[in-house]
Design a protein around this motif. Sequence first.
Motif, PDB file in Angstrom:
ATOM      1  N   ARG A  10       0.833  -1.209   0.000  1.00  0.00           N
ATOM      2  CA  ARG A  10       0.000   0.000   0.000  1.00  0.00           C
ATOM      3  C   ARG A  10       0.874   1.267   0.000  1.00  0.00           C
ATOM      4  O   ARG A  10       0.600   2.217  -0.730  1.00  0.00           O
ATOM      5  N   ALA A  11       1.942   1.252   0.808  1.00  0.00           N
ATOM      6  CA  ALA A  11       2.843   2.405   0.863  1.00  0.00           C
ATOM      7  C   ALA A  11       3.532   2.618  -0.481  1.00  0.00           C
ATOM      8  O   ALA A  11       3.687   3.760  -0.938  1.00  0.00           O
ATOM      9  N   ARG A  12       3.917   1.519  -1.132  1.00  0.00           N
ATOM     10  CA  ARG A  12       4.569   1.633  -2.448  1.00  0.00           C
ATOM     11  C   ARG A  12       3.590   2.172  -3.490  1.00  0.00           C
ATOM     12  O   ARG A  12       3.943   3.033  -4.295  1.00  0.00           O
ATOM     13  N   THR A  13       2.360   1.687  -3.476  1.00  0.00           N
ATOM     14  CA  THR A  13       1.343   2.186  -4.399  1.00  0.00           C
ATOM     15  C   THR A  13       1.128   3.682  -4.183  1.00  0.00           C
ATOM     16  O   THR A  13       1.096   4.469  -5.134  1.00  0.00           O
ATOM     17  N   ARG A  14       1.006   4.076  -2.916  1.00  0.00           N
ATOM     18  CA  ARG A  14       0.790   5.491  -2.587  1.00  0.00           C
ATOM     19  C   ARG A  14       1.955   6.349  -3.087  1.00  0.00           C
ATOM     20  O   ARG A  14       1.758   7.420  -3.647  1.00  0.00           O
ATOM     21  N   GLU A  15       3.166   5.862  -2.884  1.00  0.00           N
ATOM     22  CA  GLU A  15       4.358   6.599  -3.328  1.00  0.00           C
ATOM     23  C   GLU A  15       4.380   6.754  -4.850  1.00  0.00           C
ATOM     24  O   GLU A  15       4.679   7.828  -5.380  1.00  0.00           O
ATOM     25  N   LEU A  16       4.055   5.681  -5.572  1.00  0.00           N
ATOM     26  CA  LEU A  16       4.026   5.745  -7.044  1.00  0.00           C
ATOM     27  C   LEU A  16       2.935   6.701  -7.534  1.00  0.00           C
ATOM     28  O   LEU A  16       3.147   7.452  -8.488  1.00  0.00           O
ATOM     29  N   LEU A  17       1.787   6.667  -6.886  1.00  0.00           N
ATOM     30  CA  LEU A  17       0.709   7.582  -7.269  1.00  0.00           C
ATOM     31  C   LEU A  17       1.115   9.032  -7.020  1.00  0.00           C
ATOM     32  O   LEU A  17       0.867   9.912  -7.850  1.00  0.00           O
ATOM     33  N   LEU A  18       1.747   9.276  -5.888  1.00  0.00           N
ATOM     34  CA  LEU A  18       2.175  10.631  -5.555  1.00  0.00           C
ATOM     35  C   LEU A  18       3.246  11.119  -6.528  1.00  0.00           C
ATOM     36  O   LEU A  18       3.201  12.267  -6.999  1.00  0.00           O
ATOM     37  N   ALA A  48      -7.610   2.568  -6.854  1.00  0.00           N
ATOM     38  CA  ALA A  48      -6.359   2.618  -6.090  1.00  0.00           C
ATOM     39  C   ALA A  48      -6.030   4.052  -5.690  1.00  0.00           C
ATOM     40  O   ALA A  48      -5.527   4.304  -4.594  1.00  0.00           O
ATOM     41  N   VAL A  49      -6.351   4.990  -6.586  1.00  0.00           N
ATOM     42  CA  VAL A  49      -6.120   6.407  -6.258  1.00  0.00           C
ATOM     43  C   VAL A  49      -7.028   6.804  -5.109  1.00  0.00           C
ATOM     44  O   VAL A  49      -6.574   7.382  -4.110  1.00  0.00           O
ATOM     45  N   TYR A  50      -8.322   6.477  -5.232  1.00  0.00           N
ATOM     46  CA  TYR A  50      -9.282   6.872  -4.192  1.00  0.00           C
ATOM     47  C   TYR A  50      -9.010   6.194  -2.853  1.00  0.00           C
ATOM     48  O   TYR A  50      -9.312   6.756  -1.807  1.00  0.00           O
ATOM     49  N   SER A  51      -8.419   5.016  -2.876  1.00  0.00           N
ATOM     50  CA  SER A  51      -8.137   4.356  -1.600  1.00  0.00           C
ATOM     51  C   SER A  51      -6.949   4.995  -0.888  1.00  0.00           C
ATOM     52  O   SER A  51      -6.748   4.787   0.308  1.00  0.00           O
ATOM     53  N   ASN A  52      -6.172   5.790  -1.607  1.00  0.00           N
ATOM     54  CA  ASN A  52      -5.024   6.475  -1.012  1.00  0.00           C
ATOM     55  C   ASN A  52      -5.247   7.975  -0.817  1.00  0.00           C
ATOM     56  O   ASN A  52      -4.656   8.567   0.087  1.00  0.00           O
ATOM     57  N   PHE A  53      -6.056   8.572  -1.670  1.00  0.00           N
ATOM     58  CA  PHE A  53      -6.323  10.006  -1.617  1.00  0.00           C
ATOM     59  C   PHE A  53      -7.816  10.214  -1.830  1.00  0.00           C
ATOM     60  O   PHE A  53      -8.329   9.900  -2.910  1.00  0.00           O
ATOM     61  N   PRO A  54      -8.525  10.718  -0.823  1.00  0.00           N
ATOM     62  CA  PRO A  54      -9.978  10.797  -0.935  1.00  0.00           C
ATOM     63  C   PRO A  54     -10.480  11.699  -2.068  1.00  0.00           C
ATOM     64  O   PRO A  54     -11.550  11.458  -2.608  1.00  0.00           O
TER      65      PRO A  54
END
Length: 196
Positions: A10-18, A48-54
């Motif tokens: 999850r942290a890796r996905t969030r980092e890639l999205l950011l 995946a975007v919405y699960s990390n950034f509302p």
Amino acid sequence: MPRQTRAESRARTRELLLTTARELFLRDGYHATSLEKVADAAGFSKGAVYSNFPTKDHLCEEVITQVRNEQIHAIHTAFTSEGTIDQRLEAFDAWADATLGDPGWTLLEAEFAIHAVRKAPEVRARVAQGGREAAAALEFLIGEELKARPRELPLPAAELAEAVLDLGIGLGIRRAVDPDLSPRPLGDLVRLLLRA
């Protein structure tokens, strides 16, 4: 190689999205960058975007905060480096020349601030808080300079920090439009006030 835990994934996905969002926001601006574009460019679903950034606003705020923190760190490095005050001011001038008016960062900050005022009043307070935090960081640097080399300032440190920040923002917007404009007035203001 051990499998990633769910939290690590999850942290890796969030980092890639950011990282992807930062590239798109800085290149295309706030309004032209949709969450779908971020998801596609990063290779994830919109979910995946919405699960990390509302919201898109939250994602953009994180990008702006990240860039702003990097710039504050660069200013801090310039002002706390070894050497004379003249050498540190030259380092600040170099930062200003390389950074003020950067079309990606400058225009994103301006576009997002206008969006917050006109379309997203719930975001406006957070944008205002970001500006206050930037001013507080500058005030801290001024305080550190005064501890190292005590002297009287013509303005209280908080007002000086606001003046430097406001001039920097205005000069940055003008330089985004007119890249030939010199950033020197910002460094000159700091010189004038710190040497007063």
